[in-house]
Write a protein that holds these residues in place. Sequence first.
Motif, short mmCIF file in Angstrom:
data_model
loop_
_atom_site.label_atom_id
_atom_site.label_comp_id
_atom_site.label_asym_id
_atom_site.label_seq_id
_atom_site.Cartn_x
_atom_site.Cartn_y
_atom_site.Cartn_z
N LEU A 47 44.23 -37.36 -29.77
CA LEU A 47 43.61 -37.98 -30.94
C LEU A 47 44.70 -38.33 -31.96
O LEU A 47 45.71 -37.62 -32.08
N GLY A 48 44.47 -39.39 -32.71
CA GLY A 48 45.24 -39.69 -33.90
C GLY A 48 44.29 -39.68 -35.08
O GLY A 48 43.33 -40.44 -35.12
N LEU A 49 44.53 -38.79 -36.07
CA LEU A 49 43.60 -38.59 -37.17
C LEU A 49 44.26 -38.87 -38.51
O LEU A 49 45.45 -38.59 -38.69
N ARG A 50 43.47 -39.38 -39.42
CA ARG A 50 43.93 -39.58 -40.79
C ARG A 50 42.78 -39.25 -41.73
O ARG A 50 41.63 -39.61 -41.47
N LEU A 51 43.09 -38.55 -42.84
CA LEU A 51 42.08 -38.16 -43.82
C LEU A 51 42.10 -39.13 -45.00
O LEU A 51 43.13 -39.71 -45.33
N GLU A 52 40.95 -39.24 -45.65
CA GLU A 52 40.83 -40.11 -46.81
C GLU A 52 39.78 -39.53 -47.75
O GLU A 52 38.69 -39.16 -47.31
N VAL B 112 35.90 -32.79 -34.81
CA VAL B 112 36.84 -32.55 -35.90
C VAL B 112 36.08 -32.06 -37.12
O VAL B 112 35.00 -32.57 -37.44
N ARG B 113 36.67 -31.08 -37.79
CA ARG B 113 36.13 -30.59 -39.05
C ARG B 113 37.28 -30.44 -40.04
O ARG B 113 38.39 -30.07 -39.66
N VAL B 114 37.02 -30.71 -41.31
CA VAL B 114 38.06 -30.66 -42.34
C VAL B 114 37.67 -29.69 -43.44
O VAL B 114 36.54 -29.74 -43.95
N GLY C 45 38.62 -26.67 -50.99
CA GLY C 45 37.94 -25.61 -50.24
C GLY C 45 36.65 -26.03 -49.58
O GLY C 45 36.14 -25.30 -48.72
N GLU C 46 36.08 -27.16 -49.96
CA GLU C 46 34.83 -27.61 -49.35
C GLU C 46 35.05 -27.89 -47.87
O GLU C 46 36.03 -28.53 -47.48
N ILE C 47 34.14 -27.40 -47.05
CA ILE C 47 34.25 -27.58 -45.60
C ILE C 47 33.24 -28.63 -45.15
O ILE C 47 32.04 -28.51 -45.39
N GLY C 48 33.75 -29.67 -44.50
CA GLY C 48 32.88 -30.73 -44.01
C GLY C 48 32.22 -30.36 -42.70
O GLY C 48 32.49 -29.31 -42.11
N PRO C 49 31.37 -31.23 -42.19
CA PRO C 49 30.67 -30.95 -40.93
C PRO C 49 31.56 -31.24 -39.73
O PRO C 49 32.54 -31.98 -39.82
N TRP C 50 31.23 -30.65 -38.60
CA TRP C 50 31.86 -31.04 -37.35
C TRP C 50 31.43 -32.46 -37.00
O TRP C 50 30.25 -32.79 -37.06
N ARG D 197 36.01 -38.31 -46.58
CA ARG D 197 35.22 -37.26 -47.23
C ARG D 197 33.85 -37.78 -47.63
O ARG D 197 33.71 -38.84 -48.24
N GLY D 198 32.84 -37.03 -47.27
CA GLY D 198 31.47 -37.39 -47.59
C GLY D 198 30.79 -38.24 -46.55
O GLY D 198 29.57 -38.42 -46.61
N ALA D 199 31.54 -38.78 -45.59
CA ALA D 199 30.95 -39.62 -44.55
C ALA D 199 30.35 -38.73 -43.45
O ALA D 199 30.85 -37.64 -43.18
#
Length: 554
Positions: A460-465, A517-519, A524-529, A542-544
């Motif tokens: 995988l290639g991942l990028r956060l926003e 993937v989970r972030v 500290g907020e944990i997003g969904p898988w 974030r939030g998507a």
Amino acid sequence: MTRGQRRARVVGLGLAALAVVVALGAVLTVVTGAGSSGTPPPRYVDETAASGIVHAFEGADDIVGGGVAVLDCDEDGRPDLFLAGGTAPAALYRNESPVGGALRFTEAPLPEDDRTGVTGAYPIDIDGDGRTDLAVLRRGENLLLRGLGDCAFERANETWGFDGGDDWTTAFSATWEDPTTLPTLAFGNYVDESADPSTVACADDVLVRPAAPSAGRYAAPIALTPSWCTLSMLFSDWDRSGRRDLRVSNDRHYYGEASDGQEQLWRVVPGEPPRLYTAADGWATVRVWGMGIASYDLTGDGYPEVFLTSQADNKLQTLAGDPARPAYRDIALERGVTATRPFVGDTSLPSTAWHAEFQDVNDDGLVDLYIAKGNVSAMADYATKDPSNLLIGQPDGTFKEGAEAAGIVHFGQGRGAALADLNLDGLPDLVEAGRLEDAHIWRNVGSGDASAPRAMGDWLGLRLEQPGANRDAIGSWIEVRNGDHVQRRELTIGGGHGGGQLGWTHVGLGTADDPQVRVQWPDGEIGPWQPVTPNGFAVIERGADEARPWQPPT
């Protein structure tokens, strides 16, 4: 067009990207799975001569530095390169490599002023405008270069009220203490060249904080005293408290016989002066010829291990007990990463290690470790023929040398380096800067060859926003779950030797088993898988509710 707009131009993931590679003649076939025994190293092809990169870190007295920065300065998704030059001008190279094909670069212009004296650089989006900026370290005034898009930069010291000093700077790290402001910057300095020449003194490291929330300017630097000739530093949430403290690696050559010099960990609490951890906190004295820092959760306990490069004394530190106390023990020997002497060449003499980096180069789901090596200058008691290490992760948690089988053995004076997927085919390529010699660049062809690369596993290639000042979500933790195997990586800016990366986070999977993937975001907020399609790129916003696929340029 901004980076965010480019990211929005998405189509299918995985299969679409793979189809582009196949069309170019790069037949990608999975040949091994995660955790399979004896996964070999990949094969690397030396493409230095044809790459278009002709650049050396020069200077008879420039013995430290020589960093490599990896960034996407034209927002096309392909990693571009910035190389420090020492007494020669620094250079920026735009990536024009076809997907899955040979590595090709062309030099891009940089601001004409102050291109010399550069020891390293780190990419970072300082002003949160979606374009990558550069923190440029120099033997002299440090620079903040603001990205303008299309690989253009402008000097921004005055714009952001930044005092670049006039020291010999050799280390950098950054974090966001307040998500609404500019980042906090740390600069590590080497020998104080303004001191009495009959003595040797280390210049103070400095912490540079924003002047005020939303002010867009920096306050005066804060001296981090004592300082011990720093060569690497890293902000990290080492105890998973949400606070990011500053790890500092120092060159014991300048401690002196009666000195209390050592490796350091500064406690950095927003709104408070930084303070050193001491023995009362659990901090144990460690003295090495500290040159580089690499960090990764190797044990799977959720806390990062720390690898420290040195001369014949590399350390791999893991928390020894209470994770709230910075008490570490060394596990380098039991993990097989001491790398104290060359595996070929001058095998009877100690090695000198510089840049270190964890990356899964064969995509088997087990992280590997690259260590750039090279004599300081002409130290007779240390190896001259001192090749860099490519230590391949094994299913039992140990590492085995694979550089010779990979085809990357050479005997130059290595310094900075980077493992990055330069041609977007899922196989991390290698760039290593050399002192007084041109940088080397190798293409990863997996288990194939230059004309027909073959993948060694899924990836995988991942990028956060995220919205706000810290758009790239530095300080997040990325978790990738593939079957019952979970990998964790902290997003940081800093470490290494003179350079770092900002862009795609590469994750090897071995055989894909419905990866998700989970972030954990910086606050500290944990997003969904979120499910992700293997063998392609995705943006986690974030939030998507779903990961956003991204396709390489054609």
